[in-house]
Design an enzyme around this catalytic site. Structure first.
Site, PDB file in Angstrom:
ATOM      1  N   GLU A  62      -9.775  -0.777 -15.407  1.00  0.00           N
ATOM      2  CA  GLU A  62     -10.390  -0.695 -16.720  1.00  0.00           C
ATOM      3  C   GLU A  62     -10.887  -2.064 -17.190  1.00  0.00           C
ATOM      4  O   GLU A  62     -11.928  -2.164 -17.830  1.00  0.00           O
ATOM      5  CB  GLU A  62      -9.395  -0.142 -17.748  1.00  0.00           C
ATOM      6  CG  GLU A  62      -8.868   1.242 -17.419  1.00  0.00           C
ATOM      7  CD  GLU A  62      -7.558   1.207 -16.653  1.00  0.00           C
ATOM      8  OE1 GLU A  62      -6.674   2.004 -16.978  1.00  0.00           O
ATOM      9  OE2 GLU A  62      -7.422   0.380 -15.705  1.00  0.00           O
ATOM     10  N   ARG A 194      -4.606   3.010  10.073  1.00  0.00           N
ATOM     11  CA  ARG A 194      -3.672   1.891   9.908  1.00  0.00           C
ATOM     12  C   ARG A 194      -4.058   1.018   8.721  1.00  0.00           C
ATOM     13  O   ARG A 194      -3.196   0.518   8.001  1.00  0.00           O
ATOM     14  CB  ARG A 194      -3.650   1.037  11.180  1.00  0.00           C
ATOM     15  CG  ARG A 194      -2.938   1.675  12.358  1.00  0.00           C
ATOM     16  CD  ARG A 194      -3.022   0.782  13.572  1.00  0.00           C
ATOM     17  NE  ARG A 194      -2.506   1.440  14.774  1.00  0.00           N
ATOM     18  CZ  ARG A 194      -2.886   1.145  16.002  1.00  0.00           C
ATOM     19  NH1 ARG A 194      -3.799   0.193  16.207  1.00  0.00           N
ATOM     20  NH2 ARG A 194      -2.368   1.796  17.023  1.00  0.00           N
TER      21      ARG A 194
END
Length: 368
Positions: A62, A194
């Site tokens: 935000e 991964r």
């Protein structure tokens, strides 16, 4: 505040939330123990600011989105994939930043499961007279942060068991040879997998027999922590995992096991930590305390069975090659679970089957 199982919001709301998710994924594998979050500020149907959380200790999504929007954020709508935080941690509460920006509306993908937040951020926004809509693309937002949700609720990392096997269920020949069961396209996908994890775990046999790298092989610039679980610590001194310039390696073993090998490993830059017992549950507890959120079990059948039995595997990803090698003694992906009847078999849920060209990927959640 609105939250229903049905589709929430307009088509535009859902489009903007999908943009939040795409932004959040740019930090995949890097945010632990924090969630992945994306945010978009919209005014008069146009995006005027966007951002994502890059990692623990750095500003939240935000904040980046509001910075980019600047003064134009007043009267605008912010879309955010996870409820704005409402507590002081390494950074100030995002709910207060939202209120201060003078936004007219906040659209949230999902409520934060963290009890320090869990509805509090939304309440702060409502108390300030700002309209709030909750639950837009909620399932997708939950899927984005399945590791974070599991870590918060269960106090352990989310465990994924990954293996490659032949059509007849073998992970190697009777001699132990296993390179390569699947094709390069499939292995490239594993490298990307991964990169989405905080740690990848193997046992001693995998180190001795396969001499793996356990990196993302350049799929991204993120490599997981490479974790070796060992009872004996009897390794050759020329393994790829001892090269810690490319990625960190951690050995988990007992304090009194093979002091000479422990010294060698520490001298070459491998971290050695002591746990007792050396069990999957103890491993996951240690990794939880280190802040890990999602880990990949890439071990052999014996350790895989122990990991399943101890409740440390929540998802299975089986890469299947259309090959048959046979061999009664050839190793299989999961060792002895002590099950003797077919109706005792562990059932996967939420099954997905994907064609990867030469190979297939079958994945599902494991409910114990």
């Amino acid at each position: 505040m609105t939250s229903t199982p049905a589709e929430v919001g307009t088509a535009f709301d859902r489009e903007m939330m999908r943009r939040c998710i795409a932004l959040a994924k740019q930090a995949e594998g890097r945010t632990a123990p924090n969630p992945m979050v994306g945010a978009v500020v919209v005014k008069e149907g146009k995006i005027i600011g966007e951002g994502f959380h890059p990692g623990a200790g750095q500003p939240h999504a935000e904040v980046f989105a509001l910075r980019e929007a600047g003064d134009a954020a007043k009267g605008a709508t912010i879309y955010v994939s996870l409820e704005p935080c409402n507590h002081y941690g390494r950074t100030p509460p995002c709910s207060l930043a939202v209120v201060k920006a003078g936004l007219a509306k906040v659209v949230v993908g999902m409520v934060d499961p963290d009890p320090r937040v869990s509805g509090g951020g939304i309440q702060t926004i409502l108390d300030a007279g700002i309209e709030a809509l909750v639950g837009v693309e909620e399932q997708a937002c939950r899927g984005l942060n399945v590791g974070f949700i599991h870590r918060i609720l269960q106090k352990q990392p989310f465990g994924i068991l990954k293996y490659a096997m032949t059509l007849d269920g073998k992970i190697a020949t009777t001699t132990g040879h296993s390179a390569w069961i699947t094709h390069q396209e499939t292995r490239n996908l594993v490298h990307k997998l991964r990169a989405t994890c905080d740690a990848v775990i193997v046992g001693g046999n995998t180190v001795r027999l396969d001499n793996p790298h356990l990196t993302s092989h350049g799929a991204t610039d993120h490599n997981p922590l490479r974790v070796i679980v060992s009872q004996r610590l009897d390794f050759p001194k020329d393994r790829h995992l001892w090269n810690t310039a490319i990625a960190a390696t951690l050995i988990l073993t007992k304090a009194d096991v093979n002091p000479e090998m422990q010294k060698f490993l520490q001298d070459v830059g491998v971290e050695v930590a002591h746990i007792d017992p050396v069990s999957p549950k103890a491993v996951m507890q240690y990794l939880y305390e280190r802040g890990c959120m999602q880990v990949l079990w890439e071990c052999g059948g014996t350790l895989a069975a122990e990991a399943i039995a101890e409740g440390t595997v929540q998802k299975v990803m089986a890469f299947i090659a259309p090959k048959i090698i046979g061999g009664q003694a050839a190793p299989t992906p999961v060792g002895n679970l002590g099950l003797t009847l077919m109706d005792q078999a562990l059932q996967l849920e939420n099954i997905k089957l994907q064609n990867l060209g030469h190979d297939f990927l079958l994945e599902g959640s494991l409910k114990l």
